[in-house]
Scaffold this motif. Structure first.
Motif, PDB file in Angstrom:
ATOM      1  N   VAL A 103       2.542  17.134  24.632  1.00  0.00           N
ATOM      2  CA  VAL A 103       1.991  18.385  25.164  1.00  0.00           C
ATOM      3  C   VAL A 103       0.638  18.677  24.509  1.00  0.00           C
ATOM      4  O   VAL A 103      -0.322  19.093  25.169  1.00  0.00           O
ATOM      5  CB  VAL A 103       2.979  19.555  24.940  1.00  0.00           C
ATOM      6  N   TYR A 104       0.578  18.421  23.202  1.00  0.00           N
ATOM      7  CA  TYR A 104      -0.678  18.637  22.468  1.00  0.00           C
ATOM      8  C   TYR A 104      -1.795  17.759  23.030  1.00  0.00           C
ATOM      9  O   TYR A 104      -2.912  18.238  23.313  1.00  0.00           O
ATOM     10  CB  TYR A 104      -0.430  18.362  20.985  1.00  0.00           C
ATOM     11  N   VAL A 105      -1.501  16.465  23.237  1.00  0.00           N
ATOM     12  CA  VAL A 105      -2.529  15.571  23.772  1.00  0.00           C
ATOM     13  C   VAL A 105      -2.981  16.040  25.144  1.00  0.00           C
ATOM     14  O   VAL A 105      -4.182  16.068  25.435  1.00  0.00           O
ATOM     15  CB  VAL A 105      -2.002  14.122  23.875  1.00  0.00           C
ATOM     16  N   SER A 106      -2.023  16.445  25.997  1.00  0.00           N
ATOM     17  CA  SER A 106      -2.452  16.846  27.338  1.00  0.00           C
ATOM     18  C   SER A 106      -3.294  18.111  27.270  1.00  0.00           C
ATOM     19  O   SER A 106      -4.264  18.240  28.026  1.00  0.00           O
ATOM     20  CB  SER A 106      -1.268  16.986  28.295  1.00  0.00           C
ATOM     21  N   GLY A 107      -2.980  19.047  26.347  1.00  0.00           N
ATOM     22  CA  GLY A 107      -3.816  20.232  26.193  1.00  0.00           C
ATOM     23  C   GLY A 107      -5.225  19.878  25.759  1.00  0.00           C
ATOM     24  O   GLY A 107      -6.212  20.415  26.269  1.00  0.00           O
ATOM     25  N   GLY A 108      -5.340  18.942  24.804  1.00  0.00           N
ATOM     26  CA  GLY A 108      -6.656  18.532  24.326  1.00  0.00           C
ATOM     27  C   GLY A 108      -7.462  17.836  25.409  1.00  0.00           C
ATOM     28  O   GLY A 108      -8.659  18.119  25.602  1.00  0.00           O
ATOM     29  N   LEU A 109      -6.794  16.948  26.159  1.00  0.00           N
ATOM     30  CA  LEU A 109      -7.487  16.260  27.252  1.00  0.00           C
ATOM     31  C   LEU A 109      -7.957  17.264  28.300  1.00  0.00           C
ATOM     32  O   LEU A 109      -9.081  17.184  28.800  1.00  0.00           O
ATOM     33  CB  LEU A 109      -6.550  15.254  27.910  1.00  0.00           C
ATOM     34  N   PHE A 110      -7.064  18.209  28.612  1.00  0.00           N
ATOM     35  CA  PHE A 110      -7.385  19.241  29.593  1.00  0.00           C
ATOM     36  C   PHE A 110      -8.673  19.972  29.198  1.00  0.00           C
ATOM     37  O   PHE A 110      -9.605  20.111  30.004  1.00  0.00           O
ATOM     38  CB  PHE A 110      -6.188  20.190  29.664  1.00  0.00           C
ATOM     39  N   ALA A 111      -8.759  20.401  27.927  1.00  0.00           N
ATOM     40  CA  ALA A 111      -9.945  21.138  27.481  1.00  0.00           C
ATOM     41  C   ALA A 111     -11.192  20.259  27.544  1.00  0.00           C
ATOM     42  O   ALA A 111     -12.249  20.685  28.029  1.00  0.00           O
ATOM     43  CB  ALA A 111      -9.729  21.656  26.063  1.00  0.00           C
ATOM     44  N   TRP A 112     -11.079  19.011  27.078  1.00  0.00           N
ATOM     45  CA  TRP A 112     -12.286  18.184  26.988  1.00  0.00           C
ATOM     46  C   TRP A 112     -12.711  17.613  28.325  1.00  0.00           C
ATOM     47  O   TRP A 112     -13.906  17.418  28.563  1.00  0.00           O
ATOM     48  CB  TRP A 112     -12.121  17.107  25.910  1.00  0.00           C
ATOM     49  N   VAL A 113     -11.749  17.356  29.223  1.00  0.00           N
ATOM     50  CA  VAL A 113     -12.144  16.943  30.576  1.00  0.00           C
ATOM     51  C   VAL A 113     -12.843  18.120  31.257  1.00  0.00           C
ATOM     52  O   VAL A 113     -13.857  17.947  31.948  1.00  0.00           O
ATOM     53  CB  VAL A 113     -10.916  16.460  31.381  1.00  0.00           C
ATOM     54  N   SER A 114     -12.357  19.337  31.024  1.00  0.00           N
ATOM     55  CA  SER A 114     -13.037  20.513  31.582  1.00  0.00           C
ATOM     56  C   SER A 114     -14.464  20.601  31.073  1.00  0.00           C
ATOM     57  O   SER A 114     -15.392  20.925  31.829  1.00  0.00           O
ATOM     58  CB  SER A 114     -12.296  21.784  31.200  1.00  0.00           C
ATOM     59  N   PHE A 115     -14.635  20.295  29.790  1.00  0.00           N
ATOM     60  CA  PHE A 115     -15.984  20.343  29.210  1.00  0.00           C
ATOM     61  C   PHE A 115     -16.885  19.309  29.885  1.00  0.00           C
ATOM     62  O   PHE A 115     -18.037  19.598  30.233  1.00  0.00           O
ATOM     63  CB  PHE A 115     -15.897  20.074  27.699  1.00  0.00           C
ATOM     64  N   ALA A 116     -16.329  18.113  30.123  1.00  0.00           N
ATOM     65  CA  ALA A 116     -17.116  17.072  30.786  1.00  0.00           C
ATOM     66  C   ALA A 116     -17.497  17.504  32.197  1.00  0.00           C
ATOM     67  O   ALA A 116     -18.539  17.092  32.721  1.00  0.00           O
ATOM     68  CB  ALA A 116     -16.328  15.762  30.823  1.00  0.00           C
ATOM     69  N   GLU A 171       0.084  25.945  21.796  1.00  0.00           N
ATOM     70  CA  GLU A 171       1.049  26.799  21.095  1.00  0.00           C
ATOM     71  C   GLU A 171       2.475  26.329  21.352  1.00  0.00           C
ATOM     72  O   GLU A 171       3.307  26.360  20.444  1.00  0.00           O
ATOM     73  CB  GLU A 171       0.892  28.264  21.488  1.00  0.00           C
ATOM     74  N   VAL A 172       2.762  25.876  22.563  1.00  0.00           N
ATOM     75  CA  VAL A 172       4.086  25.304  22.830  1.00  0.00           C
ATOM     76  C   VAL A 172       4.329  24.165  21.836  1.00  0.00           C
ATOM     77  O   VAL A 172       5.378  24.063  21.206  1.00  0.00           O
ATOM     78  CB  VAL A 172       4.184  24.785  24.281  1.00  0.00           C
ATOM     79  N   SER A 173       3.291  23.339  21.680  1.00  0.00           N
ATOM     80  CA  SER A 173       3.422  22.197  20.791  1.00  0.00           C
ATOM     81  C   SER A 173       3.652  22.637  19.347  1.00  0.00           C
ATOM     82  O   SER A 173       4.569  22.154  18.683  1.00  0.00           O
ATOM     83  CB  SER A 173       2.163  21.343  20.952  1.00  0.00           C
ATOM     84  N   SER A 174       2.848  23.588  18.851  1.00  0.00           N
ATOM     85  CA  SER A 174       3.043  23.900  17.434  1.00  0.00           C
ATOM     86  C   SER A 174       4.309  24.711  17.189  1.00  0.00           C
ATOM     87  O   SER A 174       4.915  24.591  16.119  1.00  0.00           O
ATOM     88  CB  SER A 174       1.838  24.571  16.782  1.00  0.00           C
ATOM     89  N   LEU A 175       4.747  25.507  18.179  1.00  0.00           N
ATOM     90  CA  LEU A 175       6.025  26.201  17.998  1.00  0.00           C
ATOM     91  C   LEU A 175       7.167  25.196  17.897  1.00  0.00           C
ATOM     92  O   LEU A 175       8.071  25.346  17.061  1.00  0.00           O
ATOM     93  CB  LEU A 175       6.266  27.165  19.167  1.00  0.00           C
ATOM     94  N   ALA A 176       7.116  24.151  18.723  1.00  0.00           N
ATOM     95  CA  ALA A 176       8.174  23.139  18.676  1.00  0.00           C
ATOM     96  C   ALA A 176       8.203  22.461  17.306  1.00  0.00           C
ATOM     97  O   ALA A 176       9.276  22.277  16.708  1.00  0.00           O
ATOM     98  CB  ALA A 176       7.954  22.109  19.787  1.00  0.00           C
ATOM     99  N   VAL A 177       7.030  22.110  16.796  1.00  0.00           N
ATOM    100  CA  VAL A 177       6.971  21.458  15.481  1.00  0.00           C
ATOM    101  C   VAL A 177       7.478  22.413  14.402  1.00  0.00           C
ATOM    102  O   VAL A 177       8.186  22.007  13.475  1.00  0.00           O
ATOM    103  CB  VAL A 177       5.532  21.010  15.158  1.00  0.00           C
ATOM    104  N   ALA A 178       7.143  23.697  14.531  1.00  0.00           N
ATOM    105  CA  ALA A 178       7.552  24.660  13.506  1.00  0.00           C
ATOM    106  C   ALA A 178       9.071  24.752  13.437  1.00  0.00           C
ATOM    107  O   ALA A 178       9.653  24.725  12.342  1.00  0.00           O
ATOM    108  CB  ALA A 178       6.945  26.035  13.799  1.00  0.00           C
TER     109      ALA A 178
END
Lengths: 201, 658
Positions: B155-168, B205-212
């Protein structure tokens, strides 16, 4: 590094109920974070309610009856829920199967009434902020209701398969009971907030 | 795995016959490790705990070390991207009225810099370090809920890709990392940029809540027998407190971003003052998360410091109890400070005074920690190696950031320098000084455990001094230019203001700081390929992660340690006390009681599964689709439900059944 055996744990059981099991703690963790979400949403509602002196913003009163019926159904469901928990602790597969079917039905029933609760709010989400907060609070709880009922139905089916006869599954039933308590308990303050708090002042 | 391991599976004895008990399905028992010789034990455990071969196998991995490595590498890549954002901004600001980039791109750059550093680098990397180290430090074989952990990474990777593809695609958020309404609201934030911000938040946040949650349960229920609360390593305490802060803080930002996207997408009025909503509500909700967020990043770093200092001071930490209580106090107090981000919004005076007091109060437990560390060093015989150098750099930098923090807690000063470079200087001193320096020290400290090889000490010293000089050259003058009145988030400034020279100096410092990371990256790669072999415990440290080989085997420990001391490896130098009796043909580990860590259950840990990845794709697709239509939630529900059922449905492994 060298090792010296100091403890024999071969006689430990392979599953445990309630706070002995890690899943119970995980469920508690998710309740804590979801409960925080509920508390913050309720806090946002109260923040806006105290900010605007004419709160309810001239909107009509909601019809509380669908909500009240949901509340009664949820409270009644706690009884079979806890009877089910007792059977799960005894690992009694027959009564647990019946209990799971009962709990699935008692999950679907308030969900049906919930369908009529949204129009009974007598306001849409895009009318004003009061309407928005009502739909948000009801929507937040409905999401929990739907996911837990879905979870209960899947677990019920599972209990009727060959995988059902296992300590781990009975632990899952116990955790399902625990989470249903949470779904019921979180509803009470939201019910009061939606239907009764605005009538106070 | 060597060829000997592969052929040896034929020699393994057949499984024992089933035995019946009560109403349960016959419990199949398997071979135990009791009395087993080391070579057979290794063969059994390696077969039971391995990540399956092939691409599907790799994508199915639930090994906490594999997931953590992926997290660490991904977060480091995002650090590089966020750093490049900063370098571009500094080149633009290196002189007055430079025309390198325009205001629109600049807005996206500083937003992406903030969002990337906070949500895609800082929080994930401290959690990832915990995912790697906490199970090892508490002496267990995997993190609790290993599939949830794998899910969190995807989920974390897809969130990061989502943000950076949007930037591109030039649709990156341009509203600042905290995206205040009304700027980000439906009226002033047209297009999809603010929606990208809101949903990227939801992913991370979904990702870090799961890890927490996984971390909390690992620490509370999977500690090695004997590791009672007073024997938990300080680093693990720090991660435990951090995870609790995550559980109670992160829902606030999810609520904020959900309210925002509802306002934008379906026309609710939660933040719209014209229809009974309120714009300041956004700030309250955001900072109720945003201030604890600082401590979510900082507390694990203090845990790293508390692990590094005893190893190099050659004595246990001074004031162990005081350090633990300080961590807990900081965790609680971090929820009482959020309004100090809102002093410029015209709050009632009493409220402002309260939050001034609480902001100053949190300096006390932080001060206690620093004095305990100094006392440890004072009383020890410190060996200055790169990890300790970075800890000393942390003291210097973080104390400066802390002091400007106490200054900013005072309302009149805050009003004067609000939204200027003084604030930018302050929070970079706190975040880089307080978190990145300890992280770099931690990288040098635990790199040998993760790779089995040492990083170069000589390059490490160069790296430290380059980073120290570059960082201070870049950020110290920002205090001055901030006091002169230079506002943050402005893409250029006129020559007449006379800010040109100091900004050129700042940019030169920023480039130097960036180069220090290039050197660090080289040292990482060089160390991984050519570094000297590390052995199990290169620093002769005392906690359990050093009791196993470097890198650790898939099953972490051949036998679960039995703990009698807060630094177990220093207390038992001859031979480590261990527990026996676990099955070796199924993924068994010990569940212990919360306070005393008495062994209580032989629990099965989940086997590898592709379903967490599929579930993350379903969840990620739903989030992505939802910035276009609210119906995404309805259509996305089916694939999410299917993948979750696939995830939890038993497959008949011994791990599923008992």
């Amino acid at each position: 590094m060298n090792q010296r055996p100091a403890l024999d744990i071969s006689d430990l059981p392979t599953f445990g109920h309630g706070p002995r099991s890690p899943t119970w703690w995980g469920t508690l963790g998710f309740m804590a974070l979801e409960g925080t979400g509920f508390a913050l949403a309720a806090g946002a509602y109260l923040y806006l309610a105290t900010l605007w002196p004419n709160w309810r913003l001239s909107a009509p009163e909601p019809n509380h009856w669908p909500g009240t019926i949901v509340t009664l159904l949820l409270i009644v469901s706690l009884v079979p829920n806890h009877i089910l928990n007792g059977y799960a602790k005894q690992c009694a597969i027959g009564p647990v199967r019946i209990g799971m079917v009962v709990m699935s039905l008692l999950g679907i029933a308030p969900l049906i009434v919930r369908w009529f609760e949204f129009p009974a709010l007598n306001i849409y989400w895009d009318t004003n902020a009061y309407g928005s907060m009502l739909w948000v609070l009801l929507g937040l709880h409905s999401t929990h209701l739907i996911t837990d009922v879905g979870d209960t139905i899947v677990l019920t089916v599972l209990m009727f398969t060959r995988h059902g006869y296992s300590g781990r599954r009975f632990g899952d039933v116990g955790d399902n009971v625990f989470y249903w308590d949470f779904v019921v308990l979180t509803w009470i303050p939201i019910y009061l907030l939606i239907y009764w708090v605005p009538r106070l002042g | 795995m060597s060829s000997a391991d592969l052929t040896s599976e034929r020699d393994l004895p057949p499984e024992r016959e089933a035995t019946t008990r009560g109403d349960l399905v016959p419990e199949r028992d398997g071979p135990r490790d009791t009395g087993m010789d080391d070579a057979s034990l290794h063969r059994w455990l390696a077969r039971t705990w391995r990540t399956p071969p092939g691409i599907i196998g790799a994508l199915s991995s639930v090994d906490h070390k594999v997931i953590a490595r992926r997290y660490l590498i991904t977060a480091f890549l995002f650090l590089c991207l966020g750093g490049l954002n900063a370098v571009v901004m500094r080149i633009q600001l290196s002189g007055p009225q430079r025309g390198l980039i325009g205001p629109d791109l600049y807005n996206q750059l500083f937003t992406m810099h903030g969002v990337t550093m906070m949500f895609l680098f800082a929080v994930p990397i401290v959690q990832a370090t915990g995912i790697y180290l906490v199970p090892l430090m508490v002496g267990t074989r995997n993190i609790a809920f290993p599939r949830l952990n794998a899910f969190s990474y995807w989920v974390y990777v897809s969130g990061g890709l989502f943000a950076w593809v949007s930037f591109a695609l030039s649709m990156a958020p341009d509203v600042g990392w905290f995206a205040y309404v009304p700027l980000s609201g439906p009226e002033y934030g047209p297009g999809k940029r603010a929606d990208v911000w809101a949903q990227m938040i939801t992913y991370t946040e979904v990702s870090s809540l799961a890890v927490a949650v996984a971390t909390i349960v690992t620490v509370l229920k999977q500690r090695a027998p004997g590791m009672s609360l007073d024997k938990i390593p300080l680093y693990v305490w720090a991660l435990l407190v951090t995870s609790f802060v995550v559980v109670f803080a992160m829902p606030a930002v999810m609520i904020t971003s959900t309210f925002l996207i509802l306002d934008r997408l379906v026309g609710t009025h939660i933040f719209n003052p014209a229809e009974g909503g309120d714009a300041l509500l956004f700030q309250h909700l955001f900072w109720f998360f945003g201030h604890p967020e600082v401590y979510i990043i900082f507390l694990p770093a203090t845990g790293m410091v508390s692990a590094i200092i005893p190893a190099f001071a050659r004595r246990p930490a001074f004031g162990h109890l005081g350090l633990v209580l300080s961590l807990i106090a900081v965790g609680f107090l971090s929820f009482g400070l959020w309004v100090h981000h809102m002093f410029a919004t015209g709050l009632p005076k009493l409220g402002a005074s309260f939050f001034t007091a609480s902001s100053m109060l949190i300096a006390i437990p932080n001060g206690v920690q620093i004095f305990c560390w100094l006392a440890t060093l004072w009383d020890g015989r410190p060996v200055i190696r790169t990890p300790l150098l970075f800890v000393l750099g942390f003291f210097f930098t973080f104390v400066i950031g802390g002091l400007t923090g106490v200054m900013l807690a005072s309302v009149p000063l805050d009003l004067q320098v609000h939204d200027t470079y003084f604030v930018v200087a302050h929070f970079h001193y706190v975040l880089i000084g307080g978190s990145v320096f300890p992280l770099l020290g931690a990288a040098y400290f635990w790199f040998p455990k993760i790779t089995g090889r040492m990083m170069s000490e000589r390059l490490g010293r160069w790296h430290f001094w380059l980073a120290m000089i570059g960082f201070n050259a870049a950020f110290f003058p920002m205090h001055i230019v901030g006091l002169w009145g230079m506002p943050r988030r402005v893409y250029t400034y006129p020559a007449e203001l006379g800010w040109g020279n100091i900004n050129l100096f700042i940019s030169a410092g920023a480039v130097l700081f960036f180069l220090s990371f290039v050197l660090f990256a080289f040292n990482l790669v060089h160390g991984a390929l050519r570094g000297a072999p590390a052995g199990d415990n290169p620093w002769d440290a005392g906690t359990l992660e050093w009791a196993t080989s470097s890198p650790p085997p898939s099953y972490n420990f051949a036998r679960i340690p039995v703990v009698t001391n807060v630094e177990p490896l220093w207390a038992e130098r001859e031979a480590l006390a261990v527990a026996t009796g676990l099955r070796v043909d199924a993924r068994e580990l010990i569940i212990s009681t919360v306070a005393e860590a008495h062994p209580d259950i032989r629990e099965k840990s989940a086997t590898p599964s592709i379903w967490p990845l599929l579930a993350a794709i379903a969840v990620g697709g739903t989030f992505l689709y939802s910035i276009f239509t609210p119906w995404a939630i309805v259509w996305g529900a089916a694939p999410i439900a299917i993948t979750l059922i696939g995830w939890f449905w038993p497959k008949g492994d011994p791990e599923d059944e008992e």
